[in-house]
Design a protein around this motif. Structure first.
Motif, short mmCIF file in Angstrom:
data_model
loop_
_atom_site.label_atom_id
_atom_site.label_comp_id
_atom_site.label_asym_id
_atom_site.label_seq_id
_atom_site.Cartn_x
_atom_site.Cartn_y
_atom_site.Cartn_z
N PHE A 1 0.81 -1.21 0.00
CA PHE A 1 0.00 0.00 0.00
C PHE A 1 0.85 1.26 0.00
CE2 PHE A 1 0.65 -1.10 4.40
CZ PHE A 1 0.88 0.11 5.03
N GLY A 2 2.16 1.10 -0.23
CA GLY A 2 3.05 2.24 -0.29
C GLY A 2 4.23 2.15 0.65
N SER A 3 4.13 1.35 1.69
CA SER A 3 5.23 1.19 2.65
C SER A 3 6.17 0.10 2.16
CB SER A 3 4.66 0.78 4.02
OG SER A 3 5.72 0.43 4.88
N ASN A 4 7.45 0.30 2.39
CA ASN A 4 8.44 -0.72 2.02
C ASN A 4 8.71 -1.71 3.13
OD1 ASN A 4 8.92 0.28 -0.60
ND2 ASN A 4 10.21 1.88 0.26
N THR A 5 8.09 -1.49 4.31
CA THR A 5 8.36 -2.37 5.44
C THR A 5 7.10 -2.97 6.05
OG1 THR A 5 8.31 -0.52 6.99
CG2 THR A 5 10.47 -1.14 6.09
N LEU A 6 5.93 -2.48 5.68
CA LEU A 6 4.67 -2.95 6.25
C LEU A 6 3.71 -3.31 5.12
CD1 LEU A 6 3.14 -3.33 8.98
CD2 LEU A 6 2.21 -1.02 8.62
N TYR A 7 3.13 -4.49 5.23
CA TYR A 7 2.18 -4.97 4.23
C TYR A 7 0.92 -5.41 4.96
CZ TYR A 7 6.34 -4.92 1.36
OH TYR A 7 7.47 -4.51 0.71
N LEU A 8 -0.15 -5.56 4.21
CA LEU A 8 -1.42 -5.91 4.86
C LEU A 8 -2.26 -6.80 3.97
CD1 LEU A 8 -3.92 -4.18 3.42
CD2 LEU A 8 -2.88 -2.32 4.65
N LYS A 9 -3.34 -7.27 4.56
CA LYS A 9 -4.38 -7.98 3.81
C LYS A 9 -5.70 -7.62 4.47
CE LYS A 9 -4.70 -10.97 0.69
NZ LYS A 9 -4.50 -10.49 -0.69
N VAL A 10 -6.62 -7.10 3.67
CA VAL A 10 -7.98 -6.86 4.17
C VAL A 10 -8.65 -8.23 4.15
CG1 VAL A 10 -10.19 -5.71 3.81
CG2 VAL A 10 -8.05 -4.49 3.31
N LEU A 11 -8.86 -8.79 5.33
CA LEU A 11 -9.44 -10.14 5.44
C LEU A 11 -10.94 -10.14 5.29
CD1 LEU A 11 -7.39 -11.58 8.44
CD2 LEU A 11 -6.92 -11.80 5.99
N PHE A 12 -11.57 -9.02 5.70
CA PHE A 12 -13.03 -8.97 5.64
C PHE A 12 -13.49 -7.53 5.74
CE2 PHE A 12 -17.41 -9.54 7.04
CZ PHE A 12 -17.81 -10.58 6.21
N ALA A 13 -14.53 -7.22 5.01
CA ALA A 13 -15.18 -5.91 5.12
C ALA A 13 -16.69 -6.11 5.00
CB ALA A 13 -14.69 -4.97 4.02
N ASP A 14 -17.42 -5.55 5.94
CA ASP A 14 -18.88 -5.60 5.93
C ASP A 14 -19.36 -4.16 5.95
OD1 ASP A 14 -21.62 -5.64 6.64
OD2 ASP A 14 -21.39 -7.56 7.67
N TYR A 15 -19.81 -3.69 4.80
CA TYR A 15 -20.20 -2.28 4.67
C TYR A 15 -21.53 -1.99 5.33
CZ TYR A 15 -16.39 -2.62 1.37
OH TYR A 15 -15.16 -2.86 0.81
N THR A 16 -22.36 -2.99 5.48
CA THR A 16 -23.65 -2.80 6.16
C THR A 16 -23.44 -2.65 7.66
OG1 THR A 16 -24.72 -4.14 4.46
CG2 THR A 16 -25.95 -3.76 6.48
N ALA A 17 -22.66 -3.55 8.25
CA ALA A 17 -22.38 -3.47 9.69
C ALA A 17 -21.29 -2.45 9.99
CB ALA A 17 -22.00 -4.84 10.22
N GLY A 18 -20.54 -2.02 8.98
CA GLY A 18 -19.55 -0.96 9.13
C GLY A 18 -18.24 -1.36 9.77
#
Length: 189
Positions: free
Chosen positions: A50-67
């Motif tokens: 996402f732009g960092s050279n030392t930190l990475y991520l994974k969006v494991l879940f998103a629920d837009y209704t429950a927010g």
């Protein structure tokens, strides 16, 4: 480190690259081409840059209704040199908040170090979630100590029961309900 994959048992419920509202929509992954590194060690190609050279991520879940959104991290969280919180906020979190996410569960058992700077992006994020919250689960003790020494515990919910949450045995909604109950008690909501 190349064998540490993002948690994949929830792929039947959610895949960020298939979610049109996700900042990672249409991202393609290789199982064989390792191009991301932390401390000169290759990491699994399923982690998202996402732009960092030392930190990475994974969006494991998103629920837009429950927010709510659940995000797993790997690497070194370095606000001092890379301004990781600015990159995270601008490139990922703002997109999620624009779609109604105001409760964030951050999983940090693979965050190896934290180097703080100023807290302005944390304060901004905290203010923008309004009726929501930001909960850190299973971060390493020394990482949490650094965050607390940088006064980030004012903006982030961490420690206590959140440090020993067996989240892998739960489904996304179960994890959310468990953390939401903890936040309701902590924040007196």
């Amino acid at each position: 480190m190349h064998e540490l994959e993002p948690y994949y048992n929830w792929r039947d419920y959610y895949v960020a690259s298939e979610d049109k509202l996700s900042p990672f929509y249409n991202r393609e992954y290789s199982e064989f081409y390792f191009d991301k590194t932390v401390y000169n060690y290759y990491i699994h190609p399923q982690w998202d840059f996402f732009g960092s050279n030392t930190l990475y991520l994974k969006v494991l879940f998103a629920d837009y209704t429950a927010g709510y959104g659940i995000i797993e991290f790997i690497g070194e969280w370095n606000d001092c040199i890379n301004n990781d919180i600015m990159l995270l906020k601008r490139e990922v979190l703002e997109d999620m908040m624009a779609e109604g996410i105001n409760k964030f569960i951050l999983i940090g058992e693979n965050v190896l170090n934290f180097h703080g700077s100023d807290d302005s992006y944390y304060e901004e994020w905290y203010q923008e979630v309004e009726d929501g919250w930001i909960a850190l689960i299973n971060f390493r003790e020394h990482v949490l100590q650094e965050m607390v020494s940088n006064n980030l515990d004012y903006y982030l919910n961490l420690g206590g029961e959140l440090d020993e949450l067996g989240w892998r045995t739960l489904k996304p909604m179960q994890l959310f309900k468990k953390v939401d109950n903890m936040m309701t008690k902590r924040l007196g909501m």
